[in-house]
Design an enzyme around this catalytic site. Structure first.
Site, mmCIF file in Angstrom:
data_model
loop_
_atom_site.group_PDB
_atom_site.id
_atom_site.type_symbol
_atom_site.label_atom_id
_atom_site.label_comp_id
_atom_site.label_asym_id
_atom_site.label_seq_id
_atom_site.Cartn_x
_atom_site.Cartn_y
_atom_site.Cartn_z
ATOM 1 C CG HIS A 138 -2.020 -0.789 1.566
ATOM 2 N ND1 HIS A 138 -1.403 -2.115 2.238
ATOM 3 C CD2 HIS A 138 -2.930 -1.060 1.473
ATOM 4 C CE1 HIS A 138 -2.460 -2.932 1.952
ATOM 5 N NE2 HIS A 138 -3.214 -2.627 1.619
ATOM 6 C CG ASP B 176 1.808 -0.797 3.194
ATOM 7 O OD1 ASP B 176 1.014 -0.733 4.051
ATOM 8 O OD2 ASP B 176 1.546 -1.916 2.695
ATOM 9 C CG HIS C 250 -11.365 -11.271 1.708
ATOM 10 N ND1 HIS C 250 -10.541 -9.942 1.402
ATOM 11 C CD2 HIS C 250 -10.390 -11.408 3.210
ATOM 12 C CE1 HIS C 250 -9.760 -9.486 1.681
ATOM 13 N NE2 HIS C 250 -9.241 -9.789 3.339
ATOM 14 C CG ASP D 6 -9.439 -10.386 7.104
ATOM 15 O OD1 ASP D 6 -8.918 -11.530 6.949
ATOM 16 O OD2 ASP D 6 -9.450 -9.409 6.732
ATOM 17 C CG ASP E 163 -4.895 -11.028 7.135
ATOM 18 O OD1 ASP E 163 -5.979 -11.451 6.778
ATOM 19 O OD2 ASP E 163 -5.468 -9.325 7.552
#
Ligand code: XLS
Ligand code: CA
Ligand code: CA
Length: 475
Positions: A136, A139, A306, A342, A344
């Site tokens: 991103h 980031d 997701h 989520d 991850d």
């Protein structure tokens, strides 16, 4: 270490997070660039493939990067990517707790830290035999007080990244704009009720497209973090979705005009953070892309966690994408069956990885896409070594999955079963129906003459699951 570390210097923390980690002092120029070529992850050498019997935690058991599978090197088939945000930025926080991890990598100021994250990223890619990264905008460089300041920070760090890419040959799988973290996007970005938030988002995206082109990114991702709503009492859903499509058309037109030839991806996700996420699942996103004439340029970035949040299997979402010609890229991770959010996590489920790679092989392999580990080590797995162990776990799981998927296809029993199950659609009648040559009246005549359906055969799910087990366990 996890508690009371604020009394330690950041460097001391980084050092103590790692066994026998002896750090040299780092030097930085006034501009913030790190002059030191200091290894970030000292004490960890390049991870080697040692084969299935190895008990060395810092070795691959199934991922053998240069081994040829299905006519390609494993590293080219799997196209693993590091997620910049989880790996270089996420510090183990949750809604109840402060950071447990130090991700400053020896930098002191925000810009120094940003430079050191680049060093850490490229070192990780090298040591893990990973060829791609995903990022991103926020980031890779700290956000400034204005968009212009943020852009300047980004441009500076981008130079350093591009330099490292040129030195190492490492590639960017995709980039994306963070349009969800800053409070300015509290009501949405592309779907904001206030036009200035939309404008700001567009400005941020433009810079990110320029960066993606600079890095030679193969893709540009859109995950609609704040694109959704909580209540229709305050929401004009039709206008919001029209606006989102307008923004994506502008993005596509701008990027193509700048020469971007890669894929744009929408990443479906339900539930988080808004109650009604517009990009709920693959089918919902495809209907949006069709309605707004975006199917030629946009594909899907399917994330395992997701899929499960949407009440689907990972394989289902991949199949929906493939069947609609929008199979693109994958965020490889997994959720926890007992938790509804989520998480991850790094993927370790061999069945999911096998069935995922089965879909990837059937789709003809990746073109612009790849397998990005959108995954983070658990809050309690706070050491630098844990980052390596986590990537090794995920990479070995998918390497095993690739081998098992190939074996499943070569075994042929499942594909043959499916072909046999639909064989009547290859009969003259079946072909004529498929070709649209038969009317409802004609079918009605046939139905009246045939008595009853008499050719149902067993679906044999249990048998097929046994075949899958046999193949997965006897590689
Ligand atoms: C969040 C998403 C996000 C996208 C990129 O849940 O997975 O990380 O992959 O913005
Ligand atoms: Ca993701
Ligand atoms: Ca996720």
């Amino acid at each position: 270490i996890p508690y009371g570390y604020s009394s330690l210097s950041k460097r001391a923390l980084a050092a103590s997070c790692f066994n026998a980690h002896v750090c040299k002092a780092l030097t930085f120029t006034n501009m913030g660039e790190c002059n030191s070529m200091d290894e970030v992850f000292q004490g960890i050498a390049k991870i080697q493939y040692e084969g299935a019997d190895s008990k060395n935690p810092l070795a691959f058991r199934y991922y053998n990067p240069d081994e040829i599978i299905l006519g390609r090197k494993m590293r080219d088939y799997l196209k693993f990517a590091i997620s910049y945000w989880h790996t270089l930025c996420a510090k183990g926080t949750d809604m109840f707790g402060d950071p447990t991890m130090n991700k400053s990598f020896g930098g002191q100021t925000n810009m120094q830290i940003a430079y050191r994250k680049v060093d850490a990223c490229f070192e990780l890619m090298d040591k893990l035999a990973v060829d791609y990264f995903c990022f991103h905008d926020r980031d890779i460089a700290p956000e400034g007080a204005t968009l212009a300041e943020s852009n300047a920070n980004l441009a500076e760090i981008a130079e350093y990244i591009a330099k490292k890419q040129a030195e190492t040959g490492k590639k960017c799988l995709w980039g994306t704009s963070n349009l969800f973290n800053n409070p300015r996007f509290m009501h949405g970005a592309g779907t904001a009720p206030n036009v200035d938030a939309f404008v700001f988002a567009a400005g941020q995206i433009k810079q990110n497209i320029d960066l993606c082109i600079k890095f030679g990114a193969a893709g540009i991702v859109f995950w609609g973090g704040r694109e959704g709503y909580e209540t229709l009492l305050n929401t004009d859903m039709g206008l919001e979705l029209d606006n989102m499509a307008r923004l994506l058309h502008m993005v596509k037109d701008y990027a193509r005009a700048q020469g971007f030839k890669g894929d744009f991806y929408i990443e479906p996700k339900p539930k988080e953070p808004t109650k009604h996420q517009y990009d709920f699942d693959a089918a919902t996103v495809i209907s949006f892309l069709r309605k707004y004439d975006l199917m030629d340029d946009f594909k899907l970035n399917v994330e395992a966690n997701h899929a499960t949040l949407a009440g689907h299997t990972f394989q289902h979402e991949l199949r929906v994408a493939r069947d609609n010609g929008v199979f693109g890229s994958i965020d490889a991770n997994q959720g926890d069956a007992l938790l509804g959010w989520d998480t991850d996590q790094f993927p370790t489920n061999v069945y999911d990885a096998t069935l995922c790679m089965y879909e990837v092989i059937k789709a003809g392999g990746f073109t612009d896409g790849g397998l990005n580990f959108d995954a983070k080590t658990r809050r309690g797995s706070f050491t630098e070594k844990d980052i390596f162990l986590a990537y090794i776990a995920g990479m070995d799981t998918f390497a095993y999955g690739l081998r098992a998927a190939q074996a499943l296809i070569e075994d042929g029993r499942i594909d043959q079963f499916v072909a046999q199950r639909y064989a009547s659609w290859n009969s003259e009648l079946g072909q004529n129906i498929r070709a649209g040559k038969v009317s409802l009246e004609e079918l009605s005549q046939l139905a009246l003459a045939m008595g009853d359906v008499s050719t149902n055969i067993s679906g044999s799910q249990e048998y097929l699951e046994t075949v899958l087990n046999q193949v997965v366990f006897t590689l």
